[in-house]
Design a protein around this motif. Sequence first.
Motif, PDB file in Angstrom:
ATOM      1  N   ASP A  71       0.586  -1.093   0.170  1.00 20.92           N
ATOM      2  CA  ASP A  71       0.315   0.226  -0.190  1.00 20.92           C
ATOM      3  C   ASP A  71       0.933   1.374  -0.157  1.00 20.92           C
ATOM      4  O   ASP A  71       2.187   1.395   0.118  1.00 20.92           O
ATOM      5  N   GLU A  72       0.135   2.295   0.150  1.00 20.59           N
ATOM      6  CA  GLU A  72       0.863   3.506   0.403  1.00 20.59           C
ATOM      7  C   GLU A  72       2.353   4.016   1.677  1.00 20.59           C
ATOM      8  O   GLU A  72       2.514   4.237   0.995  1.00 20.59           O
ATOM      9  N   LYS A  73       1.835   3.562   2.825  1.00 21.08           N
ATOM     10  CA  LYS A  73       2.318   3.453   3.771  1.00 21.08           C
ATOM     11  C   LYS A  73       3.449   2.898   3.362  1.00 21.08           C
ATOM     12  O   LYS A  73       4.641   2.629   3.663  1.00 21.08           O
ATOM     13  N   ARG A  80       9.772   2.796  -3.487  1.00 18.28           N
ATOM     14  CA  ARG A  80       8.794   2.449  -4.628  1.00 18.28           C
ATOM     15  C   ARG A  80       9.686   0.836  -5.076  1.00 18.28           C
ATOM     16  O   ARG A  80      10.393   0.548  -4.757  1.00 18.28           O
ATOM     17  N   ALA A 335      -1.814  -0.112  -3.660  1.00 20.47           N
ATOM     18  CA  ALA A 335      -1.661   1.124  -3.801  1.00 20.47           C
ATOM     19  C   ALA A 335      -1.991   1.505  -5.399  1.00 20.47           C
ATOM     20  O   ALA A 335      -1.899   1.242  -6.463  1.00 20.47           O
TER      21      ALA A 335
END
Length: 742
Positions: A71-73, A80, A335
């Motif tokens: 996920d973004e976390k 990345r 994400a």
Amino acid sequence: MRSRESLAFVLRRSGARWVLGLAIVVVLAGHALSRVDMRFVDTLDAMIYDAKVRLFMPRTTDSRIAILDIDEKSLAELGRWPWDRARMAMLVDTLFSREHIAVLGFDMVFAEPDASSGLAVLDELARGTLEGDTAYRRALDALAPRLDYDRRFADALAGHPVVLGFYFSNRDTSSGAIPSPSMSARAFGAHPFMLFDWTSYGGNLGALQDAAKRAGYFNPVIDFDGAVRRVPLIAAFRSGVYGALSLEVIRALFGDAALAPVFDDPADPAAPLAGLALTTPRGTRIIPVDANGAALVPYRGGTGSFPYYSIADVLAQRVPAGALAGKIALVGTTAPGLMDQRTTPVGEVYPGVEVNANLIGGMLDGTIRFEPPFARALQASMLAILGLAMIFLWPWRMPARATLLTVALAALVVAADLAAFARRGWSIPIASLLLAVLALYVLNMSYGYFVEARAKRHFAALFGQYVPPELVEEMSRHPEDYSMAGRRAELTVLFCDVLGFTAIAETLEPEALARLMNEYLGTMTEVIRAHRGTLDKYIGDAIMGFWGAPVDDPEHARHAVAAALGMRAALVELNRTLTARGWPTLWIGIGINTGPMTVGDMGSHVRRAYTVMGDAVNVAARLEGLTRRFDIDIIVGEATREQVPDIVFREIDRVRVKGRVAPIAVYEPQPAHEHGDALARWHAALAHYRAREWDEAQSLLATLAAQYPERQVYGLYRKRIEALRGVALPEDWDCVSEFDTK
């Protein structure tokens, strides 16, 4: 000649409607059999299917399957994507060593070597500028195992139940490696199958695939509207058959369970594919699939139907101890930038990894839904049956009934589909059926309104003053078959009268009496109409009706008796209403007789009526009068009784009524609460009575009177016997009761 004229009339009136209706059915059946492409029908089917999924999805969380989320976390903490394979190796070690998961599945492909450690650059230096530097070579050899991230990842995968992901495509060349087939195409024998197949694949690095051994493809079926509703659980590639990621995870969970196809009928080479058999230590598990080897995704609910854990939390050991123990773990991403979002029936933005999680949960629970192989043929067959019924049998000239039947038919189709979906997991397309029902309804209603309405109004104006309105509709279908001229015919006639009406009338105000009679007459009339009777007239509080004209009715006697029984039942409900209003209750007597009579338009230039006349009519009126003498509410003549042998009657007496010389036997429909022994005792008592065996008859009648004290006929016969005892009866005594009054 007359039959040819009638056929020509019917064809002129309904031929165009029939042709148009058949055209609708044929086109929709062609679509059902995939011979005609009608995208709007497919769209409607998709909408119906999506509604069923949303209706029946449990909306619960399945804690057996954990989604490890990139996920973004995770991207914020770990950098990345893609991460280096050393971190992936650490993830695998953590999941199996610390978290003790059961199976790990990767909803992704590791297609390219990991060069992030710089080992390749160091190797190039060892072969170039520092080729002779022995100390450098020794240091590099010692460091290389730590910097070979792909090898570290492969070592972490080895020995654990891990399933990698790969994909099939139709590109010119393949890349990477894929596992051995789950089964050979030869497993299908002579059975035809239509599995999805591709020409190439995109697999994982060979070292990783060799270490994991297992892998499954994650190709879904993207429908015409872009939604994911089903996934092929098996697919053909070259000479092998491969399993989807979800299926391979289930196989790994059960110790690499053996996979084999199952067919509807193993003895029939033409039987379609029906399922996949997984042989596990706990027995054989059948996973149903359709003829393409695909299963419908059993969505549990919207996004979040499974527990999500951020991979950043897993690697940082922030997940509570034991939270993942024994679970199936799927590594995937939510994400937005990583492009693994799907359109589904339960959400327009839905993580692809959760599609696989739903499939795994459905296979564990046995709730996989699929389109059965016979679905299309069933749809076409039902189109033919329902379509022909609506075209040729539907009562289109009675719009209210046609509307109710059409709504009921559509509701039945929907209910059957929902039941099949909920109980059997069958998804059967019904859009063609519903469209056929709607289209035929609109066609026939429009046709009836625009083409037949004028002729129908003319017919009603011509005959409505003679024929009861409820039969005008049916007669208007074949006006050439009807004439109001007098004719001789065998019919059944019914008379119904209120007992003690004069006394009732004296207790009520005129307005109340009018309301009571309107309600009574309306209730009884509806029963007569419901049983196809022609309402002849009202004679004060009496009702006269007949059956068999103007519309021919071979079952006229049966319908008349059924109407009488219906009037008896309706009176019980009516009396409850009258009692609640403080009005007196009503009791009726009904006489029914069958025989030849004259029926037709009779009267004068002042007033005319469609009615019946004759001796059989007079007898029916006399039978109605006898109900008072025997205290029985329904009395039926012998001719009527002979035409309905399957209805149970009790013979009441042999009587000679006013105006007739010949005696007739009269009967009562057997009361519902008197069965078997009571009826046999009554007939035995009647036989003893006619044989002048008074004591035997009295004994049986006493038993019946004690059992059914409300039945006055038993007391009537006991009084007769007392009167006849000691009387010298003539040898030719015929046991006939004389009634000289009406």
